[in-house]
Structure formats: C-alpha cells, structure tokens
Design an enzyme around this catalytic site. Structure first.
Site, PDB file in Angstrom:
ATOM      1  CB  CYS A   1      41.864  44.561  31.416  1.00 25.05           C
ATOM      2  SG  CYS A   1      42.396  44.995  29.700  1.00 25.05           S
TER       3      CYS A   1
ATOM      4  CG  HIS B   1      38.702  47.485  30.793  1.00 22.50           C
ATOM      5  ND1 HIS B   1      39.989  47.332  31.363  1.00 22.50           N
ATOM      6  CD2 HIS B   1      37.696  47.185  31.863  1.00 22.50           C
ATOM      7  CE1 HIS B   1      39.884  47.183  32.793  1.00 22.50           C
ATOM      8  NE2 HIS B   1      38.811  47.050  32.892  1.00 22.50           N
TER       9      HIS B   1
ATOM     10  CG  HIS C   1      37.985  45.556  36.396  1.00 23.38           C
ATOM     11  ND1 HIS C   1      37.769  46.643  35.678  1.00 23.38           N
ATOM     12  CD2 HIS C   1      37.727  45.721  37.744  1.00 23.38           C
ATOM     13  CE1 HIS C   1      37.350  47.688  36.383  1.00 23.38           C
ATOM     14  NE2 HIS C   1      37.415  47.226  37.574  1.00 23.38           N
TER      15      HIS C   1
END
Length: 394
Positions: free
Chosen positions: A306, A354, A366
C-alpha cells in the site's frame, strides 16, 4: 434335604434387576449415545463463518502492520549499511595517513639510532602504549627539530581521529546488526500471519466459501453506497462554494473581503492549482498500476504494497514521500474527509497501517492485501470507522 431351587444366573444386575444379554447391549448403546452427546459441544466449538472472516481480516491487518514495520526496518538498515560503508572507507583512508605519519617518524628514529642520540626519542615515542601521555610527560617537543615537531603533531592528530572513526564505525555496525534483527523479526511476523490466514481459509468448505464471498459482496455494496453518499455531499458543498464565490464577485470587493474573513473551513483547505497539477500526475501513475499484484514490501514496478504504491505515485509527480504509512501520515496537511480532493492520501485504522490515494467520489486506488491486485475501491471498503485521516502531501 437338598434344595431343588435353581441357581441364579451370573448376569449383570442394575438396581437389583437382572440384566440379560439384550439389556446389556441396550445399556452399551445408551453409554455410546451419552458419549456422543458429550462430544457434541466440540463440534459446536467450530467458529462461525463470520468469526472466521473477522479472524482472517484481523490477521491480514496484523500482517499489514508487520509489513510497515518491515518497510521501516528495511529502510533503516539500508541507510545504516550505507553509513557503515562510508565510515569504513574513512577509517581505511585515515589508517593509511596514520601509517604515513608513522613512517615519517620512523625515519627520525632511525637517524637518532645512527647518531646514538639518547632517550627520550621518537623511537620510544612510537613504541609507547599512549604516545600522547608519553609526549606530555617527557616534554619530547623540547628536544625535537622543527620537522620532527610537525611530524609528531601530524601523527598524534591522525591517531586521535582514526581512533574516533573506528569507534564510530563499531557503533554503527552494532546499530546495523540491531536493524537487521528488527528486519528479520518483522519479516517472520508477516509470513506467520499470512500463513495463519491461509490455513483458516483452507479449512472452509466449498459452501462456506460461497457464503463468505456473498458476505464480502454485501460489504462492497455498502461501501459503494457510502462512497456515493460522500460524492453527493462533496458535490453539494462544491456547488455552495461556487455560489458563494459568485455572490462575492457580484457584491464587490468590500463584501468579498468580509466574506473571506468568515469563510468556511472547506474553502481554507481547498488546494491550489499547482497541487491539482501534481495530483493529476500522481493519479495517472496510480491508474497505470491497476491490476498489478499486492506484494508486501514491494515498491514496484511489477508489484506494490500500500505505501509503496502511494510513494511511487507521488514520486512520479515530483514529490518525495517517506516509505512507511507511519511517516507518510505526517508528510502533509491533514484535511477533513468532506474536503478530500483527488491525490490526497487516505489512511486507515488506529495504528495507521494502510493507505490509498483518493480519486474523488468516495473512491481510491490502493493495494489492498496479499492475494489481491491494485484496484479502485470505495474508501469505506472496511467500514467508515476504519478511516483514520486524510492528508494532502506537501
């Protein structure tokens, strides 16, 4: 007289009642049924599908957290290794200069030996455990020529600096070893969490996997609904801002000045045109990565995690972001979710493990988790409560 009563059979008795063979078998069946009844709760101990899903999600999150720790340890290790290499090169160069200074003093010592000069001399100085102390105690400088004094000064300086650099290099090597240990620990944690998640999923039946997919689909539908709601709110807010700007323009400069002093927080967080230009470049890069696999610790070009994706996207726009989510969250200005603009970074979970890049209308690009690919998805993909903050990169 002898008794004519028949002897009693030796069968089992329960509560004073004789139990023939068939009764004994019946009791055995009852016992087995009782054992089965007692074993039934063990089957009930099997976690529900919802519990399995939650456990798997938790394991993936824990793996994500360990991944960011791995990324940080990897970056620290690389920097520390570079520093160690630089220090070792420096030590080697200083050692060479120290040897040259030693050789020059050696020539004076040889000359003193040939002329029979008495101690204290440069030879004794060179052999001393602590040349500086020996030099101070004997006032050797008073007995030396100008060239000898320069040579001694140079030797003492080179020796002191070399010893300092050697100590610094030793400390840096120790730090490097610690960083490598952290890197190894984080890597092992990621691998263990992912293995646990795969094991849980492997135990699901085909029917359970179908049900799990249905649950995930419902979550995605709810996330899409929330994204559409945010898009509507942002559109209304944009329309109000445009109307306000038009009213200010019509009412003249004085009214405009008054309105600007009492303007909303939304207008104060609106990005300038230069940001929009950079954001367009970052988003163009991110879109080009859609479909590439998530791989923990990866920074491209074939795969990403990520924070590796967001770092690479903004690098394409000429902006250098730190490697980890923990640092990226501090690499810009925090803005309200309602004011999120394309290019902003959306961070998730209390431990900030994240991140995705906002594309507008409640959606982001993402790299979700192992087994998935870079994709567009609602920022509510894991529920509204999972959103930590929105940051506009500097």
């Amino acid at each position: 007289m002898a008794s004519h009563r028949k002897s009693r059979p030796t069968g089992s008795r329960v509560a004073g009642i004789r139990t023939p063979a068939f009764a004994t078998a019946a009791l055995t069946s009852v016992a087995l049924l009782s054992q089965s009844a007692n074993a039934a709760p063990e089957a009930d101990d099997k976690p529900s599908l919802e519990e399995v899903e939650k456990k798997v999600d938790d394991l993936y999150r824990q793996a994500g957290s360990a991944t960011e720790k791995y990324n940080g340890a990897k970056e620290k290790t690389a920097k520390q290794r570079k520093r160690v290499d630089t220090l070792l090169d420096d030590v080697a160069q200083r050692t060479e200069k120290l040897n040259e200074a030693r050789e020059e003093l050696g020539t004076f010592a040889a000359a003193q030996y040939r002329t029979g000069a008495s101690a204290p001399d440069t030879a004794t100085f060179l052999l001393a455990d602590t040349p500086q102390d020996y030099f101070d105690q004997t006032q050797l400088m008073d007995r030396m020529t100008g060239r000898q004094k320069v040579a001694v000064d140079d030797y003492i300086t080179q020796q002191s600096e070399t010893m300092e650099k050697r100590q610094e290099a030793a400390e840096s090597l120790e730090t490097l070893t610690e960083s490598q240990g952290d890197l190894k620990t984080a890597k092992a944690t990621v691998q263990r969490k992912l293995a646990d998640a795969r094991e849980l999923l492997s135990k699901l039946t085909a029917e359970e996997k179908v049900r799990l997919a249905a649950i995930e689909k419902e979550k995605q539908q709810e996330a899409a609904r929330k994204a559409a709601e945010l898009a509507r709110q942002q559109a209304e807010q944009q329309k109000e801002q445009e109307q306000e700007a038009a009213q200010q323009q019509d009412s003249g400069s004085s009214s405009a000045g008054s309105s600007s002093s009492t303007g909303s927080s939304s207008s104060s967080t609106a990005p300038d045109s230069s940001y929009a230009t950079k954001a367009d470049k970052a988003l163009a890069f991110a879109r080009a990565q859609i479909g590439k696999p998530y791989v923990w610790g990866a920074t491209g070009p074939g795969s990403y995690d990520c924070s590796g994706l967001t770092q690479a996207a903004w690098k394409a726009a000429g902006v250098t972001l730190p490697r980890t989510t923990y640092d990226q969250v501090n690499a810009g200005t925090t803005v309200p979710l309602a004011d999120a603009q394309p290019g902003d970074l959306v961070f998730f979970y209390d431990d900030v493990t994240h991140v995705g890049i906002y594309i507008g209308n409640g959606m982001m690009i993402h790299a979700p988790k192992p087994g998935t690919y870079v994709r567009e998805e609602s920022i509510y993909y894991d529920g509204e409560s999972s959103i930590h903050s929105v940051v506009r990169p500097a």
